[in-house]
Write a protein that holds these residues in place. Sequence first.
Motif, PDB file in Angstrom:
ATOM      1  N   PHE A  32     120.522  91.872 105.184  1.00 43.05           N
ATOM      2  CA  PHE A  32     119.759  91.236 106.249  1.00 43.05           C
ATOM      3  C   PHE A  32     120.246  91.753 107.598  1.00 43.05           C
ATOM      4  O   PHE A  32     121.327  92.305 107.711  1.00 43.05           O
ATOM      5  N   LYS A  33     119.417  91.552 108.605  1.00 42.49           N
ATOM      6  CA  LYS A  33     119.725  91.937 109.970  1.00 42.49           C
ATOM      7  C   LYS A  33     119.706  90.691 110.847  1.00 42.49           C
ATOM      8  O   LYS A  33     119.058  89.695 110.502  1.00 42.49           O
ATOM      9  N   PRO A  34     120.377  90.712 111.987  1.00 40.59           N
ATOM     10  CA  PRO A  34     120.382  89.546 112.881  1.00 40.59           C
ATOM     11  C   PRO A  34     118.984  89.098 113.285  1.00 40.59           C
ATOM     12  O   PRO A  34     118.763  87.929 113.584  1.00 40.59           O
ATOM     13  N   SER A  35     118.024  90.032 113.292  1.00 41.59           N
ATOM     14  CA  SER A  35     116.661  89.708 113.698  1.00 41.59           C
ATOM     15  C   SER A  35     115.833  89.079 112.587  1.00 41.59           C
ATOM     16  O   SER A  35     114.726  88.607 112.815  1.00 41.59           O
ATOM     17  N   ASP A  36     116.358  89.051 111.361  1.00 46.53           N
ATOM     18  CA  ASP A  36     115.618  88.486 110.236  1.00 46.53           C
ATOM     19  C   ASP A  36     115.418  86.985 110.408  1.00 46.53           C
ATOM     20  O   ASP A  36     116.216  86.298 111.041  1.00 46.53           O
ATOM     21  N   PHE A  37     114.353  86.490 109.795  1.00 47.99           N
ATOM     22  CA  PHE A  37     114.076  85.063 109.803  1.00 47.99           C
ATOM     23  C   PHE A  37     115.186  84.304 109.083  1.00 47.99           C
ATOM     24  O   PHE A  37     115.695  84.739 108.052  1.00 47.99           O
ATOM     25  N   SER A  38     115.582  83.168 109.654  1.00 46.54           N
ATOM     26  CA  SER A  38     116.569  82.311 109.005  1.00 46.54           C
ATOM     27  C   SER A  38     116.307  80.875 109.426  1.00 46.54           C
ATOM     28  O   SER A  38     115.599  80.611 110.400  1.00 46.54           O
ATOM     29  N   LEU A  39     116.851  79.950 108.670  1.00 48.23           N
ATOM     30  CA  LEU A  39     116.725  78.528 108.981  1.00 48.23           C
ATOM     31  C   LEU A  39     118.027  78.068 109.621  1.00 48.23           C
ATOM     32  O   LEU A  39     119.106  78.320 109.097  1.00 48.23           O
ATOM     33  N   GLN A  40     117.934  77.389 110.751  1.00 46.62           N
ATOM     34  CA  GLN A  40     119.139  77.072 111.514  1.00 46.62           C
ATOM     35  C   GLN A  40     119.777  75.750 111.139  1.00 46.62           C
ATOM     36  O   GLN A  40     120.968  75.547 111.363  1.00 46.62           O
ATOM     37  N   ASP A  41     119.024  74.822 110.585  1.00 39.78           N
ATOM     38  CA  ASP A  41     119.565  73.494 110.283  1.00 39.78           C
ATOM     39  C   ASP A  41     120.389  73.523 108.999  1.00 39.78           C
ATOM     40  O   ASP A  41     119.843  73.622 107.912  1.00 39.78           O
ATOM     41  N   GLU A  42     121.704  73.446 109.142  1.00 39.60           N
ATOM     42  CA  GLU A  42     122.587  73.427 107.978  1.00 39.60           C
ATOM     43  C   GLU A  42     122.749  72.027 107.401  1.00 39.60           C
ATOM     44  O   GLU A  42     123.299  71.850 106.318  1.00 39.60           O
ATOM     45  N   GLY A  43     122.239  71.015 108.111  1.00 39.60           N
ATOM     46  CA  GLY A  43     122.352  69.652 107.633  1.00 39.60           C
ATOM     47  C   GLY A  43     123.786  69.146 107.663  1.00 39.60           C
ATOM     48  O   GLY A  43     124.699  69.804 108.151  1.00 39.60           O
ATOM     49  N   ARG A  44     123.985  67.979 107.113  1.00 48.43           N
ATOM     50  CA  ARG A  44     125.321  67.403 107.060  1.00 48.43           C
ATOM     51  C   ARG A  44     126.050  67.890 105.815  1.00 48.43           C
ATOM     52  O   ARG A  44     125.447  68.475 104.915  1.00 48.43           O
ATOM     53  N   CYS A  45     127.330  67.616 105.756  1.00 42.02           N
ATOM     54  CA  CYS A  45     128.098  67.903 104.541  1.00 42.02           C
ATOM     55  C   CYS A  45     128.866  66.638 104.180  1.00 42.02           C
ATOM     56  O   CYS A  45     129.836  66.275 104.858  1.00 42.02           O
ATOM     57  N   ASN A  46     128.392  65.944 103.145  1.00 42.84           N
ATOM     58  CA  ASN A  46     129.062  64.734 102.687  1.00 42.84           C
ATOM     59  C   ASN A  46     129.707  64.937 101.316  1.00 42.84           C
ATOM     60  O   ASN A  46     129.871  64.004 100.543  1.00 42.84           O
ATOM     61  N   ILE A  47     130.043  66.205 101.033  1.00 43.03           N
ATOM     62  CA  ILE A  47     130.776  66.581  99.824  1.00 43.03           C
ATOM     63  C   ILE A  47     132.183  66.982 100.240  1.00 43.03           C
ATOM     64  O   ILE A  47     132.369  67.603 101.297  1.00 43.03           O
ATOM     65  N   ASP A  48     133.167  66.646  99.449  1.00 42.67           N
ATOM     66  CA  ASP A  48     134.542  67.052  99.771  1.00 42.67           C
ATOM     67  C   ASP A  48     134.638  68.570  99.859  1.00 42.67           C
ATOM     68  O   ASP A  48     134.144  69.292  98.980  1.00 42.67           O
ATOM     69  N   VAL A  49     135.259  69.069 100.928  1.00 46.87           N
ATOM     70  CA  VAL A  49     135.504  70.500 101.126  1.00 46.87           C
ATOM     71  C   VAL A  49     137.013  70.695 101.163  1.00 46.87           C
ATOM     72  O   VAL A  49     137.700  70.153 102.033  1.00 46.87           O
ATOM     73  N   LEU A  50     137.537  71.464 100.213  1.00 50.58           N
ATOM     74  CA  LEU A  50     138.979  71.599 100.060  1.00 50.58           C
ATOM     75  C   LEU A  50     139.419  73.056 100.041  1.00 50.58           C
ATOM     76  O   LEU A  50     138.647  73.944  99.658  1.00 50.58           O
ATOM     77  N   ASP A  51     140.638  73.278 100.446  1.00 53.59           N
ATOM     78  CA  ASP A  51     141.281  74.567 100.274  1.00 53.59           C
ATOM     79  C   ASP A  51     141.639  74.673  98.797  1.00 53.59           C
ATOM     80  O   ASP A  51     142.386  73.839  98.272  1.00 53.59           O
ATOM     81  N   GLY A  52     141.093  75.686  98.114  1.00 53.68           N
ATOM     82  CA  GLY A  52     141.307  75.814  96.680  1.00 53.68           C
ATOM     83  C   GLY A  52     142.764  75.854  96.285  1.00 53.68           C
ATOM     84  O   GLY A  52     143.154  75.349  95.225  1.00 53.68           O
ATOM     85  N   SER A  53     143.605  76.417  97.135  1.00 55.35           N
ATOM     86  CA  SER A  53     145.022  76.531  96.796  1.00 55.35           C
ATOM     87  C   SER A  53     145.741  75.193  96.847  1.00 55.35           C
ATOM     88  O   SER A  53     146.845  75.047  96.317  1.00 55.35           O
ATOM     89  N   SER A  54     145.122  74.188  97.500  1.00 55.15           N
ATOM     90  CA  SER A  54     145.764  72.885  97.620  1.00 55.15           C
ATOM     91  C   SER A  54     145.352  71.926  96.511  1.00 55.15           C
ATOM     92  O   SER A  54     145.868  70.807  96.437  1.00 55.15           O
ATOM     93  N   LEU A  55     144.424  72.347  95.659  1.00 54.09           N
ATOM     94  CA  LEU A  55     143.928  71.493  94.587  1.00 54.09           C
ATOM     95  C   LEU A  55     144.503  71.951  93.255  1.00 54.09           C
ATOM     96  O   LEU A  55     144.231  73.059  92.797  1.00 54.09           O
ATOM     97  N   SER A  56     145.289  71.111  92.622  1.00 49.60           N
ATOM     98  CA  SER A  56     145.880  71.469  91.332  1.00 49.60           C
ATOM     99  C   SER A  56     144.845  71.284  90.219  1.00 49.60           C
ATOM    100  O   SER A  56     143.838  70.594  90.390  1.00 49.60           O
TER     101      SER A  56
END
Length: 238
Positions: free
Chosen positions: A25-49
């Motif tokens: 893709f190129k910067p001029s390509d069509f894209s959707l800007q709304d990423e919405g919220r994130c209500n899922i846990d986001v973790l550093d993989g190395s910190s999760l046993s």
Amino acid sequence: MDIIRQFVLVCLVGGLTAEDGGGWFKPSDFSLQDEGRCNIDVLDGSSLSYLQFIEKYAYSRPVVLRGLTDNTRFRRLCSRSNLLESFGSRTVRLSTANTFSYRKDTLYFFGDNNFTEWSSLFEQYESPPYVLPHTGGAFSFGVAGAGTGVPFHWHGPGYSEVIYGRKRWFLYPPDQEPHFHPNRTTLSWLRETYPHLPEHEAPLECTIRPGEVLYFPDRWWHATLNLDTSVFISTFLG
């Protein structure tokens, strides 16, 4: 040799750079800007046993993991031109939605008349089609344009990693079936249904970026929406 093994081999022996986003893709390509919220846990993989993952997420809820692996070399080598040279003659299924859709078209991934043929087909669709070049066994490799996605469905647990672009996810637990039409895209659901959902019917959601991995448990409903041209790999565990 199956297509997944060929794909991996191409990535290993190729030598093209990804300074332009892999050429997808190129910067001029069509894209959707709304990423919405994130209500899922986001973790550093190395910190999760492993034990923490099993106890907290494996059977109960999704999680987004960062920093599991360094895929810089993979992204650099799996450029658009390199992969199309090796897989351009493969046929793909073009669909308004997923395997439950009523209409599908088959055409070459990329060929001499590809862009003319694809443009003609796109004009016949109510909303942007979704393209999955290969799905087989426990792996899938996908390339999809902005605005495309797979509507709600469920299967066994799995992981999905974005190589290029951004992919927005919507998820519901097995006992909470979402309201959707199997032949309408996620984009239409987002615009027509999502804004009117009461709070108790709102999905879990998050947008994942290159290098991030989303895990979802068994039988969880999930739908995706590609905010940019996206390249991604999924692994299914059952």
